[in-house]
Design an enzyme around this catalytic site. Structure first.
Site, PDB file in Angstrom:
ATOM      1  N   GLU B 120     -17.734 -10.440  20.814  1.00  0.00           N
ATOM      2  CA  GLU B 120     -17.222  -9.320  21.612  1.00  0.00           C
ATOM      3  C   GLU B 120     -18.152  -8.108  21.645  1.00  0.00           C
ATOM      4  O   GLU B 120     -17.715  -6.989  21.919  1.00  0.00           O
ATOM      5  CB  GLU B 120     -15.826  -8.857  21.095  1.00  0.00           C
ATOM      6  CG  GLU B 120     -14.779  -9.960  21.130  1.00  0.00           C
ATOM      7  CD  GLU B 120     -13.354  -9.461  20.814  1.00  0.00           C
ATOM      8  OE1 GLU B 120     -12.963  -8.386  21.329  1.00  0.00           O
ATOM      9  OE2 GLU B 120     -12.638 -10.156  20.086  1.00  0.00           O
ATOM     10  N   HIS B 203       0.361   0.662  12.742  1.00  0.00           N
ATOM     11  CA  HIS B 203       1.582  -0.112  12.500  1.00  0.00           C
ATOM     12  C   HIS B 203       1.801  -0.269  11.000  1.00  0.00           C
ATOM     13  O   HIS B 203       0.853  -0.459  10.256  1.00  0.00           O
ATOM     14  CB  HIS B 203       1.457  -1.531  13.079  1.00  0.00           C
ATOM     15  CG  HIS B 203       1.722  -1.621  14.536  1.00  0.00           C
ATOM     16  ND1 HIS B 203       1.269  -2.661  15.303  1.00  0.00           N
ATOM     17  CD2 HIS B 203       2.410  -0.815  15.362  1.00  0.00           C
ATOM     18  CE1 HIS B 203       1.658  -2.483  16.554  1.00  0.00           C
ATOM     19  NE2 HIS B 203       2.350  -1.366  16.620  1.00  0.00           N
ATOM     20  N   TYR B 204       3.090  -0.223  10.596  1.00  0.00           N
ATOM     21  CA  TYR B 204       3.424  -0.688   9.261  1.00  0.00           C
ATOM     22  C   TYR B 204       4.709  -1.519   9.400  1.00  0.00           C
ATOM     23  O   TYR B 204       5.684  -0.995   9.934  1.00  0.00           O
ATOM     24  CB  TYR B 204       3.646   0.466   8.281  1.00  0.00           C
ATOM     25  CG  TYR B 204       3.720  -0.064   6.869  1.00  0.00           C
ATOM     26  CD1 TYR B 204       2.569  -0.470   6.214  1.00  0.00           C
ATOM     27  CD2 TYR B 204       4.952  -0.218   6.224  1.00  0.00           C
ATOM     28  CE1 TYR B 204       2.636  -0.997   4.937  1.00  0.00           C
ATOM     29  CE2 TYR B 204       5.006  -0.744   4.943  1.00  0.00           C
ATOM     30  CZ  TYR B 204       3.844  -1.127   4.316  1.00  0.00           C
ATOM     31  OH  TYR B 204       3.898  -1.663   3.056  1.00  0.00           O
ATOM     32  N   TYR B 208      -2.306  -7.633  10.767  1.00  0.00           N
ATOM     33  CA  TYR B 208      -3.377  -8.134   9.883  1.00  0.00           C
ATOM     34  C   TYR B 208      -3.798  -7.003   8.961  1.00  0.00           C
ATOM     35  O   TYR B 208      -3.759  -5.828   9.340  1.00  0.00           O
ATOM     36  CB  TYR B 208      -4.560  -8.716  10.678  1.00  0.00           C
ATOM     37  CG  TYR B 208      -5.078  -7.822  11.775  1.00  0.00           C
ATOM     38  CD1 TYR B 208      -4.467  -7.827  13.026  1.00  0.00           C
ATOM     39  CD2 TYR B 208      -6.161  -6.970  11.571  1.00  0.00           C
ATOM     40  CE1 TYR B 208      -4.914  -6.987  14.042  1.00  0.00           C
ATOM     41  CE2 TYR B 208      -6.624  -6.139  12.585  1.00  0.00           C
ATOM     42  CZ  TYR B 208      -5.986  -6.151  13.811  1.00  0.00           C
ATOM     43  OH  TYR B 208      -6.418  -5.315  14.806  1.00  0.00           O
ATOM     44  N   TYR B 209      -4.190  -7.375   7.737  1.00  0.00           N
ATOM     45  CA  TYR B 209      -4.382  -6.379   6.689  1.00  0.00           C
ATOM     46  C   TYR B 209      -5.827  -5.912   6.574  1.00  0.00           C
ATOM     47  O   TYR B 209      -6.466  -6.021   5.526  1.00  0.00           O
ATOM     48  CB  TYR B 209      -3.815  -6.908   5.364  1.00  0.00           C
ATOM     49  CG  TYR B 209      -2.301  -6.993   5.433  1.00  0.00           C
ATOM     50  CD1 TYR B 209      -1.517  -5.877   5.146  1.00  0.00           C
ATOM     51  CD2 TYR B 209      -1.655  -8.152   5.862  1.00  0.00           C
ATOM     52  CE1 TYR B 209      -0.136  -5.913   5.253  1.00  0.00           C
ATOM     53  CE2 TYR B 209      -0.269  -8.198   5.970  1.00  0.00           C
ATOM     54  CZ  TYR B 209       0.476  -7.077   5.663  1.00  0.00           C
ATOM     55  OH  TYR B 209       1.839  -7.107   5.778  1.00  0.00           O
ATOM     56  N   HIS B 210      -6.328  -5.390   7.686  1.00  0.00           N
ATOM     57  CA  HIS B 210      -7.614  -4.685   7.720  1.00  0.00           C
ATOM     58  C   HIS B 210      -7.320  -3.441   8.548  1.00  0.00           C
ATOM     59  O   HIS B 210      -6.862  -3.563   9.702  1.00  0.00           O
ATOM     60  CB  HIS B 210      -8.686  -5.549   8.391  1.00  0.00           C
ATOM     61  CG  HIS B 210     -10.001  -4.829   8.565  1.00  0.00           C
ATOM     62  ND1 HIS B 210     -11.087  -5.048   7.760  1.00  0.00           N
ATOM     63  CD2 HIS B 210     -10.382  -3.869   9.447  1.00  0.00           C
ATOM     64  CE1 HIS B 210     -12.092  -4.258   8.140  1.00  0.00           C
ATOM     65  NE2 HIS B 210     -11.674  -3.525   9.170  1.00  0.00           N
ATOM     66  N   HIS B 212      -6.600  -0.711  10.998  1.00  0.00           N
ATOM     67  CA  HIS B 212      -6.924  -0.538  12.418  1.00  0.00           C
ATOM     68  C   HIS B 212      -5.941   0.443  13.026  1.00  0.00           C
ATOM     69  O   HIS B 212      -4.849   0.659  12.502  1.00  0.00           O
ATOM     70  CB  HIS B 212      -6.903  -1.888  13.148  1.00  0.00           C
ATOM     71  CG  HIS B 212      -5.605  -2.631  13.044  1.00  0.00           C
ATOM     72  ND1 HIS B 212      -5.214  -3.304  11.902  1.00  0.00           N
ATOM     73  CD2 HIS B 212      -4.591  -2.793  13.917  1.00  0.00           C
ATOM     74  CE1 HIS B 212      -4.041  -3.865  12.095  1.00  0.00           C
ATOM     75  NE2 HIS B 212      -3.620  -3.561  13.313  1.00  0.00           N
TER      76      HIS B 212
END
EC number: 3.6.1.59
Lengths: 272, 272
Positions: B120, B203-204, B208-210, B212
């Site tokens: 990308e 978001h919580y 995905y746990y990186h 952003h």
């Protein structure tokens, strides 16, 4: 939703016509799948494919709302308006928002009518009559109470001296905890909806300046439940418990339509 | 959206059929208003009236997505699932959520591919290459970039040690301020959308746990922008500036589908 401005039969008079596709009716789905109709294959990949179908008139429906004759004011109301976010500091609140609220004569007689049992008495779902820490829970007018999918209730506090989130301090914790706890209990008791499926929040800015709390079904994408307008009551309580002055220190974000008077006040103050 | 489970031609094989009414096409509206069609008057009051119209097949359209043959897993995926709110304390996070995150092998190789310019690369809208306080801004895959109405970009931070909001402290303020400031500037420069029309949030739980950050058009009712899942970046920054440990103290609310593994963990822990 789409909005169209049309002149009818050459008279030079405007009408506002709002067209909406209505939701599927579950009982008509079998008909829809059985009827022979034009189906255009769009995509086919492995076990997935997509079609475009052209359903017969009796199985499709459009709701049309007509305002005729329509004045310029009606047309403005329905025209798409730009919305902007304001990041209001406590200084902005004191210098711009608060004077604006005082300058407006928002009538909240309808709220007082409910609290004084002069209106909607048969609609009350729950009441705690305490003058400082009590409230009345009523179905919101947007909810017809026919289905739980779009459940919407409002808690109106009895105290009349709290305009919005901005006025809240730790002093109001007993009131807020009552609204949260008793509101949940009343809704599970009356409607069978457990508290884990309720979104319980305040708006900032509110649409009227008498403290009230929204209870909506979690599965319902209720207008005004976005992060830029809604504040979860549980978060408000925790913030106040941590710091009584939290809402007199913090900047708060909210959306305003470009045609709203408060927007012009922020513009005049050079805060946009 | 509605979902139907049907057995096709008695074979005992299931298919999932998803039917959606497509939005109005603006250029077809004049036809719609000109065509003679069955119109049923529903309500008339002063200048307002509502009708139900039955449009001809060529002016109405349904998109049908078919999954065939469909396994039990496909069917489960599309069945409506109950969603519940969790109020996660810091203790819950340490005892339930964090062990769950560690037990899962969520692959985030696609994130690393973007950060390392292995994928990308031509889609990058802005980059701050600083390894601690830098990030990459790319259009979200849900946005086709054809119109600004549903503008959706994602900022992926270069640091790989921040899983979510829960890990943030005042140490991360320079990073977060860069994302907010440079993200806004890049979007107005490339797409002409001013920052007052951007909803910028985390978001919580994240998907995905990186770490952003989401940038969406304010007028777009983006999925996951409700108060029960989204946290405005400006609020996160102010909370951390006020109290470095804010997100290691506070309870956080988030929604979970009843079929998600993390939901079962909270259930097993007796927290529901």
């Amino acid at each position: 939703f789409i909005f169209q401005r049309i002149g009818l039969s050459g008279e030079g008079t405007d009408a506002v016509v709002i067209l909406e596709k209505t939701p599927f009716q579950e009982e008509k789905i079998p008909d829809l799948l059985k009827k022979p109709m034009n189906a255009e294959l769009q995509m086919h990949n492995d076990i997935y494919c997509t079609f475009y179908l052209s359903p017969p008139p009796e199985l499709s429906e459009i709701k049309a709302t007509v305002v005729y004759p329509a004045t310029e004011k009606h047309i403005q109301k329905y025209l798409r308006q730009e919305v902007h976010l304001i990041r209001e500091t406590w200084e902005d609140y004191k210098n711009i928002t608060l004077p604006f609220i005082h300058s407006q004569s928002f009538s909240i007689q309808w709220v007082y009518n409910i609290l004084e049992k002069k209106a909607e008495t048969d609609r009350i779902v729950h009441e705690n009559p305490d003058p400082s820490n009590g409230f009345v829970l009523v179905p919101d007018l947007k909810w017809n109470q026919n289905q739980l999918e779009d459940l919407y209730l409002i808690a109106l506090v009895h105290r009349r001296d709290i305009k919005s989130l901005r006025d809240l301090t730790a002093e109001h914790l007993p009131l807020l905890r009552n609204v949260l706890q008793e509101g949940k209990e009343a809704i599970v008791k009356r409607f069978g909806v457990p508290s884990s499926q309720l979104r319980i929040y305040l708006h900032y800015q509110p649409s009227y300046y008498h403290l009230h709390v929204h209870f909506t079904a979690l599965g319902y994408d209720a207008p005004g439940s976005s992060v830029e307008r809604a504040h979860l009551l549980a978060d408000v309580i925790d913030n106040l418990a941590m710091d009584s002055m939290y809402y007199q220190k913090r900047a708060l974000t909210f959306p305003l339509r470009a045609d709203e008077p408060l927007f012009k006040k922020f513009q005049e103050a050079g805060r946009l």
